[in-house]
Enzyme design. Structure first.
Site, short mmCIF file in Angstrom:
data_model
loop_
_atom_site.label_atom_id
_atom_site.label_comp_id
_atom_site.label_asym_id
_atom_site.label_seq_id
_atom_site.Cartn_x
_atom_site.Cartn_y
_atom_site.Cartn_z
N TYR A 135 -5.63 10.96 4.12
CA TYR A 135 -4.26 11.18 3.65
C TYR A 135 -4.30 11.93 2.31
O TYR A 135 -5.35 12.43 1.91
CB TYR A 135 -3.50 9.86 3.61
CG TYR A 135 -3.40 9.25 5.00
CD1 TYR A 135 -2.65 9.89 6.00
CD2 TYR A 135 -4.11 8.09 5.34
CE1 TYR A 135 -2.59 9.38 7.29
CE2 TYR A 135 -4.05 7.58 6.64
CZ TYR A 135 -3.30 8.22 7.60
OH TYR A 135 -3.25 7.72 8.88
N GLN B 244 0.85 -1.19 0.00
CA GLN B 244 0.00 0.00 0.00
C GLN B 244 0.89 1.24 0.00
O GLN B 244 1.70 1.43 0.91
CB GLN B 244 -0.94 0.06 1.21
CG GLN B 244 -1.95 1.20 1.04
CD GLN B 244 -2.74 1.49 2.28
OE1 GLN B 244 -2.18 1.88 3.29
NE2 GLN B 244 -4.05 1.33 2.19
N ARG C 72 -7.55 2.27 -2.59
CA ARG C 72 -8.47 2.18 -1.44
C ARG C 72 -9.13 3.54 -1.23
O ARG C 72 -8.46 4.58 -1.28
CB ARG C 72 -7.72 1.76 -0.18
CG ARG C 72 -8.66 1.34 0.95
CD ARG C 72 -7.89 0.83 2.16
NE ARG C 72 -8.70 -0.12 2.92
CZ ARG C 72 -8.65 -0.27 4.24
NH1 ARG C 72 -7.82 0.47 4.96
NH2 ARG C 72 -9.39 -1.17 4.85
N GLY D 176 -9.31 -6.57 8.82
CA GLY D 176 -8.20 -5.84 9.41
C GLY D 176 -7.73 -6.43 10.71
O GLY D 176 -6.95 -7.38 10.74
#
Length: 372
Positions: free
Chosen positions: A192, A113, A239, A327
């Protein structure tokens, strides 16, 4: 321990598209539909280097259909948190090769990622003033080597600089492939940098990267396009967190924003889109219908009170997702696929060890032991 409840009507073992059936993703054949979601663990060595413990950690979880690594910064200025790994130096590439080799030796598949923190950073972490689409700080405190500190006001990226930061994802993707990763996932979620450009309160620009929906999605599209040019569509995913409010971002007109974004991405044909359950089901199902490619669904709110379970996975497979990401359940259950398949109890992870470093709470969880 939390027991996984099994149901007679759960046909996910055998029906086409079930959780434990194979799936073709780009150039990969996945043995099941279980994806290990990216999770920050802050275990990198100085210089953003991957470590032998990271190789053990990911190899232990190689029975996942696909592993998506923790967020990896594409540049020093893209680093968000202390202790996170990078993919922008030759030394970092070399440090990742034992990790990907270990995963592949155990029969697994792993994407890196790529995560540019944008404004969610601090000079004490990088030695640099964070950058962002506008001079709007993130909400709350950010992590630094000396503890949490107020998020600073970022330096506004000039119009001529923005493409360079979009291309940084592609540069890191090339290095990821050199390091042995099977592909990359661009972190376009959770407040982000890509998410900041999508936002209506973090992005106050009036140029071609801000204002209208068509302009706010441009950075995300350019980052994906550059990455596909670098490593190929089959090795590129993204994502997204529609409507998410992480680090204080807000998004006006979520259905329109993400429908437009998915339409732009569809023409590029990336390997997948990975959605988080950050808005209501009605919007998420509509986005599923709007997206013609592979969908990975993370069925519960990241860092919320619930953990994704088998029932959540089965439900979203029924709603049209091809793959389901888990997760925190993967932290304490390296053999999560086998536990889900057999309806075995799940261990609960120790949250105090999430980011503290060291092997405890990282590689010390064991597989299920059947009574002798």
């Amino acid at each position: 321990m939390t027991l996984i409840e099994t149901h007679p009507e759960d046909t996910s073992r055998t029906r086409p598209g079930g959780l434990f059936t194979g799936y073709r993703l780009g150039g990969l054949t996945l043995p099941n539909r279980v994806v290990m979601a990216p999770m920050t663990r802050a275990r990198a060595a100085a210089g953003g280097l991957a470590t032998p413990s990271m190789a053990t950690y990911y190899a232990q979880r190689a029975t996942a259909g696909l592993i998506v690594s923790e967020g990896v910064q594409p540049s020093l200025i893209g680093q968000s948190n202390p202790g996170t790994p990078g993919l922008y130096t030759d030394e970092q590439v070399a440090s990742w090769r034992p990790v990907t080799d270990a995963v592949h030796a155990n029969g697994g598949r792993i994407f890196a990622q790529i995560m540019h923190g944008g404004r969610v950073s601090h000079p004490d972490t990088t030695g640099l003033v964070p950058v962002g689409p506008s001079a709007v700080p993130a909400a709350g405190e950010v992590f630094t080597p000396t503890g949490p500190q107020a998020a600073p006001v970022p330096r506004v990226l000039e119009a001529g600089e923005v493409p360079e930061h979009a291309r940084s994802y592609a540069s890191a993707a090339r290095r990821a492939v050199d390091a042995g990763f099977d592909g990359v996932e661009l972190h376009g979620a959770n407040g982000y940098l890509i998410s900041q450009f999508l936002s209506s309160n973090a992005n106050l620009r009036t140029d071609r990267y801000g204002g209208s929906v068509a302009h706010r999605v441009r950075f995300a599209v350019e980052a994906v396009e550059a990455t596909i040019d670098a490593v190929g569509a089959a090795r590129t995913g993204i994502r997204l967190s529609p409507g998410g409010t992480f680090w204080g971002v807000e998004e006006k007109g979520v259905p329109e924003l993400y429908t437009v974004l998915l339409g732009e991405l569809a023409r590029l044909e990336p390997a997948y889109v990975h959605l988080e359950a950050t808005t209501d089901d009605e919007v998420l199902v509509a986005l599923r219908r709007a997206w013609p490619g592979t969908l990975i669904m993370n069925p519960v709110l990241p860092l919320g009170p619930a953990r994704t379970g088998r029932a959540d996975a089965v439900r979203w497979l029924g709603l049209g997702a091809e793959l389901i990401s888990f997760g925190r359940s993967f932290i304490a259950n390296p053999d999560l696929v086998e536990r889900l398949r057999g309806g075995l109890p799940l261990e609960t992870e120790d949250a105090a060890t999430y980011y503290q470093g060291g092997d405890t709470g990282y590689v010390t969880y064991s597989s299920y032991r059947h009574a002798g």
